[in-house]
Design an enzyme around this catalytic site. Structure first.
Site, PDB file in Angstrom:
ATOM      1  N   HIS A  46      -5.622 -32.685   1.233  1.00 53.81           N
ATOM      2  CA  HIS A  46      -4.416 -32.342   1.989  1.00 53.81           C
ATOM      3  C   HIS A  46      -3.726 -33.581   2.549  1.00 53.81           C
ATOM      4  O   HIS A  46      -3.191 -33.559   3.659  1.00 53.81           O
ATOM      5  CB  HIS A  46      -4.743 -31.357   3.117  1.00 53.81           C
ATOM      6  CG  HIS A  46      -4.886 -29.943   2.644  1.00 53.81           C
ATOM      7  ND1 HIS A  46      -3.810 -29.139   2.351  1.00 53.81           N
ATOM      8  CD2 HIS A  46      -5.993 -29.194   2.402  1.00 53.81           C
ATOM      9  CE1 HIS A  46      -4.249 -27.946   1.955  1.00 53.81           C
ATOM     10  NE2 HIS A  46      -5.566 -27.961   1.974  1.00 53.81           N
ATOM     11  N   ASP A  48      -2.023 -35.678  -0.043  1.00 54.65           N
ATOM     12  CA  ASP A  48      -1.124 -36.127  -1.111  1.00 54.65           C
ATOM     13  C   ASP A  48       0.334 -35.927  -0.717  1.00 54.65           C
ATOM     14  O   ASP A  48       1.174 -36.790  -0.965  1.00 54.65           O
ATOM     15  CB  ASP A  48      -1.447 -35.457  -2.452  1.00 54.65           C
ATOM     16  CG  ASP A  48      -1.504 -33.943  -2.405  1.00 54.65           C
ATOM     17  OD1 ASP A  48      -1.567 -33.373  -1.297  1.00 54.65           O
ATOM     18  OD2 ASP A  48      -1.492 -33.316  -3.488  1.00 54.65           O
ATOM     19  N   GLY A 140      -8.897 -19.881 -10.456  1.00 56.60           N
ATOM     20  CA  GLY A 140      -8.967 -19.537  -9.043  1.00 56.60           C
ATOM     21  C   GLY A 140     -10.048 -20.250  -8.279  1.00 56.60           C
ATOM     22  O   GLY A 140     -10.415 -19.840  -7.171  1.00 56.60           O
ATOM     23  N   SER A 145      -6.714 -25.410 -12.453  1.00 59.06           N
ATOM     24  CA  SER A 145      -6.443 -24.799 -13.751  1.00 59.06           C
ATOM     25  C   SER A 145      -4.943 -24.751 -14.021  1.00 59.06           C
ATOM     26  O   SER A 145      -4.509 -24.880 -15.172  1.00 59.06           O
ATOM     27  CB  SER A 145      -7.042 -23.389 -13.805  1.00 59.06           C
ATOM     28  OG  SER A 145      -6.524 -22.578 -12.761  1.00 59.06           O
ATOM     29  N   SER A 146      -4.139 -24.587 -12.971  1.00 57.04           N
ATOM     30  CA  SER A 146      -2.682 -24.521 -13.157  1.00 57.04           C
ATOM     31  C   SER A 146      -2.125 -25.854 -13.640  1.00 57.04           C
ATOM     32  O   SER A 146      -1.319 -25.899 -14.574  1.00 57.04           O
ATOM     33  CB  SER A 146      -1.997 -24.098 -11.857  1.00 57.04           C
ATOM     34  OG  SER A 146      -2.287 -25.002 -10.805  1.00 57.04           O
ATOM     35  N   GLU A 189       5.660 -26.526 -10.611  1.00 58.97           N
ATOM     36  CA  GLU A 189       4.755 -25.756  -9.757  1.00 58.97           C
ATOM     37  C   GLU A 189       5.410 -25.397  -8.432  1.00 58.97           C
ATOM     38  O   GLU A 189       5.260 -24.290  -7.921  1.00 58.97           O
ATOM     39  CB  GLU A 189       3.455 -26.530  -9.517  1.00 58.97           C
ATOM     40  CG  GLU A 189       2.422 -25.750  -8.747  1.00 58.97           C
ATOM     41  CD  GLU A 189       0.998 -26.062  -9.148  1.00 58.97           C
ATOM     42  OE1 GLU A 189       0.092 -25.506  -8.507  1.00 58.97           O
ATOM     43  OE2 GLU A 189       0.782 -26.839 -10.086  1.00 58.97           O
ATOM     44  N   ASP A 201      -2.898 -33.286  -8.507  1.00 55.14           N
ATOM     45  CA  ASP A 201      -3.497 -32.580  -9.637  1.00 55.14           C
ATOM     46  C   ASP A 201      -2.866 -33.004 -10.963  1.00 55.14           C
ATOM     47  O   ASP A 201      -3.562 -33.263 -11.949  1.00 55.14           O
ATOM     48  CB  ASP A 201      -3.336 -31.074  -9.447  1.00 55.14           C
ATOM     49  CG  ASP A 201      -4.031 -30.561  -8.199  1.00 55.14           C
ATOM     50  OD1 ASP A 201      -4.820 -31.330  -7.606  1.00 55.14           O
ATOM     51  OD2 ASP A 201      -3.777 -29.413  -7.812  1.00 55.14           O
ATOM     52  N   TYR A 253      -0.898 -22.572   2.929  1.00 57.03           N
ATOM     53  CA  TYR A 253      -0.742 -23.963   2.488  1.00 57.03           C
ATOM     54  C   TYR A 253       0.650 -24.479   2.876  1.00 57.03           C
ATOM     55  O   TYR A 253       0.802 -25.575   3.429  1.00 57.03           O
ATOM     56  CB  TYR A 253      -0.943 -24.011   0.972  1.00 57.03           C
ATOM     57  CG  TYR A 253      -0.911 -25.386   0.340  1.00 57.03           C
ATOM     58  CD1 TYR A 253      -2.081 -26.008  -0.066  1.00 57.03           C
ATOM     59  CD2 TYR A 253       0.290 -26.036   0.107  1.00 57.03           C
ATOM     60  CE1 TYR A 253      -2.049 -27.257  -0.679  1.00 57.03           C
ATOM     61  CE2 TYR A 253       0.331 -27.278  -0.492  1.00 57.03           C
ATOM     62  CZ  TYR A 253      -0.840 -27.881  -0.890  1.00 57.03           C
ATOM     63  OH  TYR A 253      -0.792 -29.110  -1.489  1.00 57.03           O
TER      64      TYR A 253
END
Length: 439
Positions: A46, A48, A140, A145-146, A189, A201, A253
């Site tokens: 948390h 970035d 998840g 994964s996204s 995203e 990511d 978030y």
């Protein structure tokens, strides 16, 4: 109970499988197959989106996409992890449009690449893809994964655009080009999938180094490998997928990110990282927090007591996590005076432990499953453990002796069973390579 390990499948098996899936869906052989890795973050959680430095590594688990280009602007996709066919034209893609779930990552990437000028506007109107997706990145689990899907698609679009325009340079061929692709994936995203993530990511998925943890300065997304040879020290990085649903689009978030942005604006700095005005140190951290608390009481800042009470612990985490990252980098710097023995690794373990406490108590993004996983791993002999990823579910990591991997995993599984929690799954993280073309 016996610990459950995430299934592993050889890359070639995944290539063959996604090729077969493509052929079954569209009736012909794909033009190419691309893949991109999941990731786990060693330290720097948390931070970035606050300009901090993060220290992720790419996982061996990857997402594979088989693709063939189209000339009608249509994107259609199937996935081994979902039912049905998803279809949209690029003209239909926009923030708040109907693309949802995993398909929003597929169509969001070419949309963002077009808006970032990475694809010629006229070419973008006609470019499309037939896509098939398969993955071994746990869904998840907070293991990105996204971003793995986004980055594999980014390579596919990059290649398709260059194939139709001989004058267009292949962005994936250079580090700067990959940085620009990562930025487009972040925009996809944020704006199309609706998750307000930072850029860690996508950066690690596109710029990972085989065998290395990557240090990423999120002010400019410059990267540098860090020699943290866990396996060479007889240790292992155990990833614990708690199987607690990991959600970043429920507002939690975004609320924290917005609060950090409020603090940044109040402080008058470009990023929260810039408040250090140099390398993050414990001494400077103490002064920054004291200055913030005094300033929060200044009527001219228009910071209410309630706002200050909400923001102060978030700042304490963000800034202290930046200090922990700096301490880790110093620990493994070639010039470090710390002996290359267990001392170095025990210090890293303490940094992991402290990071979890900060994420749990100050940033408040942990959950019962993550806390149980961390506590059980520590009690079973882990040198250190913490949650990793966005939080509110997902995964934890534990730095363990190589001979104790199964022991720690069993202890965590037993702790979950004793509390009637859904059984966790486990994998061992080994620094792997970046997104690439497979065929």
């Amino acid at each position: 109970m016996s610990a459950a390990w995430s299934p592993e499948r050889p890359d070639q098996e995944l290539v063959n499988g996604v090729t077969d899936l493509f052929h079954a869906a569209w009736g012909f052989t794909p033009d190419a197959v691309f893949s991109a890795p999941g990731r786990v973050n060693l330290l720097g959680e948390h931070v970035d989106y606050s300009g901090g430095t993060v220290m992720p590594l790419a996982l061996p688990q990857r997402t594979f996409v088989a693709v063939s280009p189209r000339t009608d602007g249509v994107y259609q996709a199937v996935s081994a992890q979902a039912e049905g066919v998803q279809r949209a034209t690029l003209a239909e893609v926009a923030p708040g449009a109907t693309a949802t779930g995993w398909f929003s990552y597929v169509v969001g990437v070419p949309w963002a690449m077009a808006h970032e000028g990475l694809i010629d506007e006229d070419a973008a109107a006609h470019l499309g893809l037939d896509v098939a997706v398969d993955s071994t990145v746990p869904l998840g689990a907070g293991l990105s994964s996204s971003a793995a899907l986004e980055c594999a698609i980014a390579l596919a679009v990059d290649h398709a655009a260059s194939a139709t325009d001989p004058t267009r340079a292949l962005l994936a061929a250079t580090s700067e080009g990959r940085r620009r692709l990562a930025a487009a994936c972040v925009r996809a995203e944020n704006e199309i999938a609706g998750a307000s993530t930072g850029g860690m990511d996508q950066s690690i998925a596109l710029q990972a180094r085989e065998g290395s943890v990557l240090s990423i300065d999120c002010r400019d997304f410059s990267v540098a490998p860090v020699d943290i040879d866990v396996a060479g020290a007889g240790l292992a990085l155990l990833v614990i997928d708690t199987n607690a649903p990991h959600r970043l689009v429920d507002g939690q978030y975004a609320q924290r990110r917005a609060a950090c942005e409020d603090a940044r604006s109040t402080l008058g700095v470009t990023t929260l990282r810039d408040a250090f005005d140099g390398a993050p140190t414990s001494e400077r951290l103490t002064h920054l927090l004291a200055d913030w608390e005094r300033g929060a009481q200044d009527p001219s800042r228009n910071t209410s007591p309630a706002q200050a009470a909400r923001i102060t612990p978030l700042l304490r985490h963000a800034w202290s996590e930046m200090v922990r990252v700096q301490q880790c980098q110093d620990l493994f710097d070639d010039r470090s005076t710390v002996p290359r023995d267990g001392t170095r690794w025990s210090r890293l373990g303490r940094l992991l432990n402290d990071s979890h406490l900060s994420l749990r108590d100050d940033y408040r993004v942990s959950c019962p499953e993550l806390d149980v996983a961390v506590s059980a791993a520590q009690k079973a002999g882990a040198l250190g453990a913490r949650m990793t990823g966005g939080g509110f579910g997902g995964s934890a990591i534990a730095l363990v002796h190589g001979d104790d991997v199964s022991v720690v995993a069993e202890a965590v599984a037993e702790a979950f069973e004793a509390r009637h929690l859904t059984a966790p799954a486990f994998l061992v993280a080994a620094p792997s390579g970046p997104a690439r073309r497979e065929t």
